[in-house]
Design a protein around this motif. Structure first.
Motif, short mmCIF file in Angstrom:
data_model
loop_
_atom_site.label_atom_id
_atom_site.label_comp_id
_atom_site.label_asym_id
_atom_site.label_seq_id
_atom_site.Cartn_x
_atom_site.Cartn_y
_atom_site.Cartn_z
N UNK A 1 0.85 -1.19 0.00
CA UNK A 1 0.00 0.00 0.00
C UNK A 1 0.89 1.24 0.00
N UNK A 2 0.96 1.91 -1.14
CA UNK A 2 1.82 3.08 -1.28
C UNK A 2 1.04 4.31 -0.81
N UNK A 3 1.63 5.01 0.14
CA UNK A 3 0.95 6.14 0.77
C UNK A 3 1.86 7.37 0.75
N UNK A 4 1.28 8.53 1.08
CA UNK A 4 2.07 9.76 1.10
C UNK A 4 1.39 10.82 1.96
N UNK A 5 1.08 10.45 3.19
CA UNK A 5 0.48 11.42 4.11
C UNK A 5 -0.99 11.65 3.84
N UNK A 6 -1.63 12.29 4.80
CA UNK A 6 -3.09 12.43 4.76
C UNK A 6 -3.50 13.89 4.80
N UNK A 7 -4.43 14.27 3.93
CA UNK A 7 -5.16 15.53 4.00
C UNK A 7 -4.25 16.75 4.14
N UNK A 8 -4.55 17.67 5.06
CA UNK A 8 -3.82 18.94 5.15
C UNK A 8 -2.32 18.72 5.37
N UNK A 9 -1.98 17.82 6.25
CA UNK A 9 -0.57 17.57 6.53
C UNK A 9 0.14 17.01 5.30
N UNK A 10 -0.50 16.08 4.61
CA UNK A 10 0.10 15.53 3.41
C UNK A 10 0.30 16.58 2.33
N UNK A 11 -0.70 17.42 2.12
CA UNK A 11 -0.60 18.45 1.09
C UNK A 11 0.48 19.47 1.42
N UNK A 12 0.81 19.61 2.68
CA UNK A 12 1.88 20.53 3.08
C UNK A 12 3.27 19.92 2.85
N UNK A 13 3.31 18.65 2.46
CA UNK A 13 4.58 17.95 2.28
C UNK A 13 4.78 17.50 0.84
N UNK A 14 4.34 18.30 -0.11
CA UNK A 14 4.44 17.91 -1.51
C UNK A 14 5.89 17.81 -2.00
N UNK A 15 6.83 18.35 -1.24
CA UNK A 15 8.25 18.22 -1.61
C UNK A 15 8.76 16.80 -1.41
N UNK A 16 8.01 15.98 -0.67
CA UNK A 16 8.46 14.61 -0.41
C UNK A 16 7.35 13.61 -0.76
N UNK A 17 7.00 13.50 -2.04
CA UNK A 17 6.02 12.48 -2.44
C UNK A 17 6.62 11.09 -2.31
N UNK A 18 5.79 10.09 -2.40
CA UNK A 18 6.31 8.73 -2.57
C UNK A 18 6.60 8.55 -4.05
N UNK A 19 7.83 8.13 -4.37
CA UNK A 19 8.21 8.08 -5.78
C UNK A 19 9.31 7.04 -6.03
N UNK A 20 9.36 6.62 -7.27
CA UNK A 20 10.40 5.70 -7.73
C UNK A 20 10.35 4.38 -6.96
N UNK A 21 9.21 3.71 -7.11
CA UNK A 21 8.96 2.46 -6.39
C UNK A 21 8.79 1.33 -7.40
N UNK A 22 9.60 0.29 -7.26
CA UNK A 22 9.59 -0.85 -8.16
C UNK A 22 9.12 -2.08 -7.38
N UNK A 23 8.09 -2.74 -7.92
CA UNK A 23 7.53 -3.95 -7.30
C UNK A 23 7.54 -5.04 -8.37
#
Length: 451
Positions: free
Chosen positions: A271-293
């Motif tokens: 389950x690839x995630x990247x924070x929730x709601x207001x807090x997540x949107x404030x952290x757009x500089x650190x998305x989840x990225x470059x994931x190989x499965x």
């Protein structure tokens, strides 16, 4: 339509078609730059420090001492030989350490919540806060490994399991703090709030290896890769069927390789995630990225999921050469809603073999029908060479919003032999299907019958 517009349309189509092919060179580039941990030569066997693998003795102090000795020697390998080692409390990593659990060895954690205090900085369903320590925890470490052919047992099916029915107050409080931008230092949970800890969590870590171990009976998420990068997960296996037993959760994670994993989970496999709601949107500089499965066997609730907590964005996800090894509710599942914002883009999935599922491929921007004002952007998602024996519900589902459509979806060489509902395509644009078969393939048209 003038020739200039036709030319523009042609180049747009060519560009989209080229980008929809599986970009192996991008995968190779990601894998090449992921660094394995470098571990110093120092070794310590826990038996030499007085550990007892008798399933009864509390070995917490011994494991703490082993970690302290490694720190004193600038790192090393902690060897856990055959036996069952009870530990009443968490293992906290330091940098440059490999915890090697050998074949025939099992680490069995206590299920007394008080053993996991004092609280540590962690995250719970996409919101940063202080809570019970994860059972195995590393914060701000570099070069760490969890290896061997042994077992980690989280004892999650008894006391921790009872927390699920009582977590509502803590969950709601955490979300209010997220929405109100409450300082993280004030977000104290632990006793009285019933938010279960993760089994293994790496927070703000780099150069991580988890290899060949078996994970069983987690209290909550099994392996949480939080704000970490340069991660290799390979050859591990699971049997963890409690509530919310996701297998692997990369969150705000970067450069991750997940391969040759045998899942058997009570929830999502990955389950690839990247924070929730207001807090997540404030952290757009650190998305989840470059994931190989790749080369994984799926079994559990869903195979690969993106969301629903993905507010900082998820991009550059590559899934290939995976199959089911048992029940799976959904194969590939992208889920977000109008609370989240953020984006899901540049997702490539190929060579997937599914047996019987409820839904084969499912993309929704309206998960649980929740929220308003922050619709997510889902675009550039590409599926190719996917087979499914049977979908008891839907073959392919695409659900956007009328004013925020899902865009640029390609489906190529998809065969779903049986489905109750073949295709639901709502509020999407530029959906390209090539060689897609749901149900029995049509053959040569028959001639007109004579009267």
């Amino acid at each position: 339509m003038n020739s200039k517009y036709l030319l523009l349309l042609f180049f747009t189509w060519v560009s989209f078609s080229q980008n929809s092919d599986f970009p192996s060179e991008r995968v190779d580039s990601i894998v090449k730059r992921i660094q394995l941990p470098v571990i110093p030569a120092y070794q310590i066997n826990v038996l030499k420090l007085g550990a007892k693998g008798d399933s009864i003795t509390n070995n917490k102090k011994v494991f703490d001492k082993a970690m302290a000795l490694c720190k004193k020697n600038n790192g090393g390998t902690i060897i856990v030989p055959k036996g069952i080692y009870k530990i009443n409390g968490p293992i906290h990593f330091v940098s440059n350490v490999n915890l090697k659990i050998e074949k025939g060895a099992k680490i069995k954690f206590s299920d007394n919540p008080k053993d996991y205090l004092p609280m540590v900085l962690t995250s719970w369903e996409g919101t940063m806060l202080y809570n019970y320590s994860p059972l195995i925890y590393a914060e701000s470490c570099t070069n760490i490994a969890l290896t061997g052919e042994g077992v980690i047992d989280g004892e999650g099916g008894k006391t921790w399991k009872t927390f699920k029915a009582k977590e509502g107050e803590g969950k709601n409080r955490s979300r209010e703090m997220n929405h109100n931008s409450t300082p993280i230092s004030e977000r104290k949970f632990g006793e009285g709030y019933f938010l279960r800890p993760q089994m293994i969590q790496f927070l703000n870590c780099k150069n991580i290896l988890v290899e060949n171990i078996r994970i069983e009976n987690s209290p909550f998420w099994c392996l949480h890769l939080l704000k970490s990068e340069s991660i290799t997960i390979r050859g591990i296996s699971y049997k963890s069927l409690n509530h919310n037993n996701d297998g692997i959760d990369p969150e705000y994670a970067k450069d991750v390789l997940i391969e040759n994993v045998n899942f058997d989970n009570g929830d999502d496999n990955v389950a690839i995630k990247a924070g929730r709601d207001h807090e997540g949107r404030a952290n757009t500089a650190t998305p989840s990225e470059n994931i190989v499965i790749r080369n994984c066997n799926f079994k559990g609730l869903h195979g690969v999921v993106i969301g629903s907590e993905m507010s900082a964005g998820v991009r550059n996800v590559f899934v290939e050469n995976c199959k089911t090894a048992g029940y799976l509710k959904r194969g590939i599942y992208l889920k977000t809603n109008a609370d989240r914002g953020g984006y899901i883009k540049d997702v490539f999935v190929r060579n997937i073999k599914l047996d019987e599922v409820e839904d084969c491929l499912y993309m929704t921007a309206n998960y649980h029908g929740e929220g308003k004002g922050f619709q997510s952007d889902i675009s550039n998602v590409h599926f190719s060479n996917i087979t499914c024996k049977k979908a008891s519900e839907s073959g392919i589902v695409i659900q956007g919003f009328a004013d925020k459509k899902i865009r640029n979806i390609s489906l190529r060489n998809i065969e779903i032999k049986s489905a109750k509902n073949a295709l639901s395509n709502e509020n999407a644009e530029n959906v390209v299907m090539t060689d897609v078969f749901i149900g029995q393939r049509a053959g040569v048209p028959s001639a007109v019958s004579k009267p």
